[in-house]
Design a protein around this motif. Structure first.
Motif, PDB file in Angstrom:
ATOM      1  N   GLN A   1       0.312  -1.001   0.277  1.00 20.98           N
ATOM      2  CA  GLN A   1      -0.318   0.144  -0.071  1.00 20.98           C
ATOM      3  C   GLN A   1       1.015   1.438   0.246  1.00 20.98           C
ATOM      4  O   GLN A   1       2.299   1.499   0.951  1.00 20.98           O
ATOM      5  CB  GLN A   1      -1.177   0.373   1.272  1.00 20.98           C
ATOM      6  CG  GLN A   1      -0.572  -0.328   2.562  1.00 20.98           C
ATOM      7  CD  GLN A   1      -1.420  -0.210   3.661  1.00 20.98           C
ATOM      8  OE1 GLN A   1      -1.514  -1.528   3.952  1.00 20.98           O
ATOM      9  NE2 GLN A   1      -2.004   0.799   3.658  1.00 20.98           N
TER      10      GLN A   1
ATOM     11  N   ASN B   1      -8.819   0.611  -4.525  1.00 20.07           N
ATOM     12  CA  ASN B   1      -7.986   1.718  -2.701  1.00 20.07           C
ATOM     13  C   ASN B   1      -9.074   2.470  -2.662  1.00 20.07           C
ATOM     14  O   ASN B   1     -10.658   1.933  -2.901  1.00 20.07           O
ATOM     15  CB  ASN B   1      -7.780   2.846  -4.579  1.00 20.07           C
ATOM     16  CG  ASN B   1      -6.852   2.211  -5.617  1.00 20.07           C
ATOM     17  OD1 ASN B   1      -5.670   1.918  -5.108  1.00 20.07           O
ATOM     18  ND2 ASN B   1      -6.561   2.262  -6.773  1.00 20.07           N
TER      19      ASN B   1
ATOM     20  N   CYS C   1      -4.831  -2.101   4.091  1.00 18.92           N
ATOM     21  CA  CYS C   1      -5.608  -2.471   3.530  1.00 18.92           C
ATOM     22  C   CYS C   1      -4.641  -4.653   3.624  1.00 18.92           C
ATOM     23  O   CYS C   1      -3.829  -4.758   4.207  1.00 18.92           O
ATOM     24  CB  CYS C   1      -4.869  -2.598   2.063  1.00 18.92           C
ATOM     25  SG  CYS C   1      -5.121  -3.527   0.756  1.00 18.92           S
TER      26      CYS C   1
ATOM     27  N   CYS D   1      -3.684   0.365  -2.733  1.00 20.13           N
ATOM     28  CA  CYS D   1      -3.370  -0.868  -2.104  1.00 20.13           C
ATOM     29  C   CYS D   1      -3.528  -2.062  -3.191  1.00 20.13           C
ATOM     30  O   CYS D   1      -4.109  -2.565  -4.414  1.00 20.13           O
ATOM     31  CB  CYS D   1      -4.706  -1.219  -1.567  1.00 20.13           C
ATOM     32  SG  CYS D   1      -4.235  -2.806  -0.885  1.00 20.13           S
TER      33      CYS D   1
END
Lengths: 112, 116
Positions: free
Chosen positions: B6, B75, B91, B23
């Motif tokens: 990320q 994202n 993430c 991510c």
């Protein structure tokens, strides 16, 4: 409702002594249980998981945990602490949904 | 060959701004998540996506909008940032939709967001 309680927010041990991190859970049915470790400035890494196959679960780095249904506990242990074990540890319950429920974490300090 | 990556790692911004966190996972997993970790280390799920479809939205303000262009990317876009948004955002991904027996989460290293 499912929940998980980590009984100690902070545990300190000396290097070479045993580690015990306590976790109790509440679940309506047999859950999956996990322990994750978070080192500083890192993401969480899976240590071990319980999925009803065996009550004593061995994980990475010498950690193990025992599922005790009668006590609704899933405590994490290690016979001999190492300096590199210093981190935050999370007990997690997975109640058959897409949501993991995290405990509030236990910070493990290891002194030389 | 990071499994879940990320960016950025750190993000400092002022109130009212809009920012995004990206991510990506290269594990071939079907499901991706965003978690928020507050200053007391408490982790709470925000969203999860399975094959680009939203499956969990945990009462997150609509200033937060996840976007999944494909199953390898998730994202997080945040509008009108507030002081209370300061946290570490993680993430994660898993193989099967959600947290079933054999699908533990794989986490990224986090994005520390500071709103001033």
């Amino acid at each position: 409702a499912q929940s998980v309680t980590q009984l100690d927010s902070h545990v300190s041990v000396s290097e070479g002594t045993p580690v015990l991190l306590r976790c109790n859970y509440s679940s309506s049915y047999s859950p999956s249980l996990f322990w994750y470790v978070q080192h500083p400035n890192k993401g969480l890494q899976l240590l071990l998981k319980y999925t009803s196959a065996a009550t004593l679960v061995k994980g990475i780095n010498g950690f193990e945990a025992e599922f005790k249904k009668s006590e609704t506990s899933f405590h994490l242990t290690k016979p001999s602490a190492h300096m590199s074990d210093a981190a935050e540890y999370f007990c997690v319950v997975s109640p058959y949904t897409d949501k993991l429920i995290f405990g509030t974490g236990t910070r493990l300090q290891v002194f030389p | 060959d990071t499994a879940v990556s990320q960016t950025p790692k750190y993000l400092v911004t002022q109130m009212g701004n809009d920012k995004s966190i990206k991510c990506e996972q290269n594990l071939g997993h079907d499901t991706m998540y965003w978690y928020k970790q507050d200053s007391k280390k408490f982790l709470k799920i925000m969203f999860s996506y399975n094959n680009k479809e939203l499956i969990i939205n945990e009462t997150v303000p609509n200033r937060f909008s996840p976007k999944s262009p494909d199953k390898a990317h998730l994202n997080l876009h945040i509008n009108s940032l507030e002081l209370g948004d300061s946290a570490v955002y993680f993430c994660a991904s898993s193989q099967v939709g959600g947290s079933s027996y054999n699908s533990p989460l794989h986490f990224g290293n986090g994005t520390r967001l500071t709103v001033t």
